[in-house]
Design a protein around this motif. Structure first.
Motif, short mmCIF file in Angstrom:
data_model
loop_
_atom_site.label_atom_id
_atom_site.label_comp_id
_atom_site.label_asym_id
_atom_site.label_seq_id
_atom_site.Cartn_x
_atom_site.Cartn_y
_atom_site.Cartn_z
N TRP A 114 0.55 2.57 -10.13
CA TRP A 114 0.25 1.65 -9.03
C TRP A 114 1.24 1.85 -7.88
O TRP A 114 0.87 1.87 -6.71
CB TRP A 114 0.31 0.20 -9.53
N PHE A 115 2.51 1.99 -8.22
CA PHE A 115 3.58 2.12 -7.21
C PHE A 115 3.40 3.39 -6.39
O PHE A 115 3.57 3.39 -5.17
CB PHE A 115 4.94 2.10 -7.91
N ARG A 116 3.01 4.48 -7.04
CA ARG A 116 2.94 5.77 -6.37
C ARG A 116 1.58 6.06 -5.73
O ARG A 116 1.49 6.70 -4.67
CB ARG A 116 3.28 6.89 -7.35
N LYS A 117 0.50 5.58 -6.37
CA LYS A 117 -0.84 5.97 -5.94
C LYS A 117 -1.82 4.80 -5.79
O LYS A 117 -3.03 5.03 -5.63
CB LYS A 117 -1.42 6.98 -6.93
N GLY A 118 -1.33 3.59 -5.83
CA GLY A 118 -2.23 2.44 -5.73
C GLY A 118 -3.09 2.50 -4.48
O GLY A 118 -2.63 2.91 -3.41
N THR A 119 -4.34 2.10 -4.62
CA THR A 119 -5.28 2.25 -3.51
C THR A 119 -5.63 0.95 -2.79
O THR A 119 -6.17 0.98 -1.69
CB THR A 119 -6.59 2.88 -4.02
N ASN A 120 -5.35 -0.19 -3.41
CA ASN A 120 -5.71 -1.44 -2.74
C ASN A 120 -4.69 -1.75 -1.66
O ASN A 120 -3.49 -1.88 -1.95
CB ASN A 120 -5.78 -2.59 -3.76
N PRO A 121 -5.12 -1.92 -0.40
CA PRO A 121 -4.17 -2.08 0.70
C PRO A 121 -3.62 -3.49 0.90
O PRO A 121 -2.67 -3.68 1.66
CB PRO A 121 -5.01 -1.67 1.92
N LYS A 122 -4.21 -4.48 0.23
CA LYS A 122 -3.82 -5.87 0.50
C LYS A 122 -2.36 -6.14 0.11
O LYS A 122 -2.02 -6.23 -1.07
CB LYS A 122 -4.75 -6.82 -0.25
N GLY A 123 -1.52 -6.28 1.14
CA GLY A 123 -0.10 -6.58 0.92
C GLY A 123 0.67 -5.45 0.26
O GLY A 123 1.80 -5.66 -0.20
N ARG A 124 0.08 -4.29 0.23
CA ARG A 124 0.68 -3.19 -0.56
C ARG A 124 2.10 -2.84 -0.09
O ARG A 124 3.01 -2.71 -0.93
CB ARG A 124 -0.21 -1.95 -0.51
N GLN A 125 2.29 -2.69 1.19
CA GLN A 125 3.61 -2.31 1.67
C GLN A 125 4.68 -3.32 1.26
O GLN A 125 5.77 -2.96 0.81
CB GLN A 125 3.59 -2.16 3.19
N THR A 126 4.34 -4.60 1.39
CA THR A 126 5.29 -5.66 1.02
C THR A 126 5.58 -5.62 -0.47
O THR A 126 6.75 -5.73 -0.90
CB THR A 126 4.71 -7.03 1.40
N PHE A 127 4.52 -5.48 -1.27
CA PHE A 127 4.70 -5.52 -2.72
C PHE A 127 5.39 -4.26 -3.26
O PHE A 127 6.15 -4.33 -4.23
CB PHE A 127 3.34 -5.70 -3.41
N VAL A 128 5.12 -3.11 -2.65
CA VAL A 128 5.81 -1.89 -3.05
C VAL A 128 7.32 -2.04 -2.82
O VAL A 128 8.14 -1.67 -3.68
CB VAL A 128 5.28 -0.67 -2.26
N LYS A 129 7.65 -2.62 -1.68
CA LYS A 129 9.07 -2.86 -1.36
C LYS A 129 9.69 -3.80 -2.38
O LYS A 129 10.81 -3.56 -2.87
CB LYS A 129 9.17 -3.47 0.04
N ALA A 130 8.95 -4.88 -2.72
CA ALA A 130 9.48 -5.87 -3.65
C ALA A 130 9.61 -5.31 -5.06
O ALA A 130 10.46 -5.76 -5.85
CB ALA A 130 8.56 -7.10 -3.67
N LEU A 131 8.80 -4.31 -5.39
CA LEU A 131 8.79 -3.78 -6.75
C LEU A 131 9.77 -2.61 -6.94
O LEU A 131 9.95 -2.12 -8.06
CB LEU A 131 7.36 -3.31 -7.10
#
Length: 402
Positions: free
Chosen positions: A371-388
């Motif tokens: 999910w972190f490297r290749k997740g496709t759903n864009p909803k809030g992705r940038q924020t959540f990637v940063k948080a994770l």
């Protein structure tokens, strides 16, 4: 139908043409003269036929002349050719009648109720018509809806059809099939569903079938054979939605009552078996039900976090039972992502929930990294990637040590 009532059906347009209200045993006013029509049905019939002749025969009638009790045609008397029952069972032959009646109703709106009553009586007496005649009435009815003919609200058509004897003989199913096929030539499935809703039949389509055939399989087989595949797909979707709703309702009750988790798991398995529910939908529903049951505390982030994590821990075995593959785990992670994005009070809880799901063995390390490297759903992705990032860094370091 008795003779006066049946005759009302065939002379409806004649009265409209002459500007007459459909009154029995009363003085009938025309532009040329008054005709005293006694209560006797035969005398009344002669009077109306004379009006028809005076108007050069340019009329639209349903049966072409008098009808005997039960809407059957009489062998007596001269019949005229301008009738729906006597024309070809084709739209081009019947459409002019629909358009003509529409014009009459616009000029004489007081006849709308009369048309409604006539159609109701015809539909309740379908068994007294021949199969070919029933098809003509079905085409007429479909074209009437396509042309938005005044005086034919959906309940006028659908409700009178539901007579037990008509349904049992398959007459209603045959009629409604011809109706659907004709209506969908000019209209979309959404248009058809709209009139079914107005007629209070959208949820009860199986009521058109004989009792022994009221199954989803019989519905699909019949309408697929008739070339109405979109209707079959729509019905299957409705059934699917109902089954999902039933499972969600059962789970909501059990979780609210803190039912033993073993019993809850069996409930889900039984619904999956009975309704053949896809695994992905089951995972989505499980997460929705679990989060809906949480007692949120408004803006207190710490309390919200504690409540969400407590729920995950309590029902981890339930999620584990049905998240049986990496694909399903990823679907659950997407579900968490969307919910945290759409619910402001959960926005900051995403990494905590993911970590909890990992600790409870619901989500595997590979799923989180994917999910972190290749997740496709864009909803809030940038924020959540940063948080994770901290969790992912920890997982990667553990992976390297191994």
């Amino acid at each position: 139908m008795g003779c006066p009532t049946s005759f009302q059906a065939c002379c409806w347009s004649a009265m409209s043409r002459a500007g007459m209200a459909p009154l029995y045993g009363t003085r009938i006013k025309t532009r040329k003269r008054n005709i005293a029509a006694p209560l006797d049905p035969a005398t009344f019939a002669v009077a109306v036929v004379q009006i028809y002749l005076d108007n050069a025969g340019d009329l639209v009638l349903f049966t072409g002349g008098r009808t005997q009790p039960g809407t059957t045609k009489s062998d007596e008397g001269e019949r005229h050719p301008y009738s729906i029952i006597d024309c070809e069972p084709k739209r081009e032959a019947i459409l002019p009648s629909v358009i003509y009646i529409q014009k009459i109703l616009r000029r004489k709106p007081f006849l709308i109720k009369n048309l409604e009553n006539v159609m109701r009586r015809f539909l309740q007496s379908l068994e007294l018509f021949e199969e070919n005649e029933r098809k003509k009435l079905a085409i007429f009815t479909a074209l009437a809806f396509s042309q938005k003919l005044s005086g034919l609200p959906p309940e006028t058509v659908f409700q009178p059809l539901l007579k037990d004897n008509l349904v049992a003989k398959g007459i209603v199913l045959s009629f409604i099939t011809d109706f659907f096929k004709e209506y969908l030539i000019d209209n979309s499935l959404d248009d058809l569903i709209a009139i079914l809703k107005r007629g209070k039949m959208e949820e009860n389509l199986l009521d058109f079938f004989p009792t022994a055939k009221r199954t989803a399989e019989a519905f699909s087989e019949h309408f697929t054979k008739e070339g109405l595949v979109p209707l079959v797909e729509y019905n299957e979707k409705k059934i699917f939605e109902v089954k999902l709703k039933e499972m969600k309702s059962a789970l909501t009750t059990q979780i609210a009552e803190e039912t033993d988790i073993t019993e809850v798991i069996e409930t889900v398995k039984q619904h999956v078996k009975d309704a053949k529910l896809p695994d992905i939908e089951v995972v989505r529903i499980l997460w929705d039900v679990l989060m809906d049951a949480v007692q949120w505390s408004g803006k207190n982030q710490q309390q919200n976090a504690n409540s969400a994590l407590r729920q995950v821990k309590t029902w981890a075995n339930l999620l584990n039972t049905f998240c049986t593959s990496g694909k399903l785990e990823l679907e659950l992670l997407y579900k968490v992502q969307i919910q945290c994005y759409e619910d402001a009070k959960l926005m900051k809880l995403f990494p905590d929930i993911v970590r909890s799901l990992y600790d409870q063995d619901v989500l595997a390390e590979d799923t989180i990294l994917h999910w972190f490297r290749k997740g496709t759903n864009p909803k809030g992705r940038q924020t959540f990637v940063k948080a994770l990032e901290p969790i992912v860094k920890w997982l990667e370091e553990a992976e390297e040590e191994e």
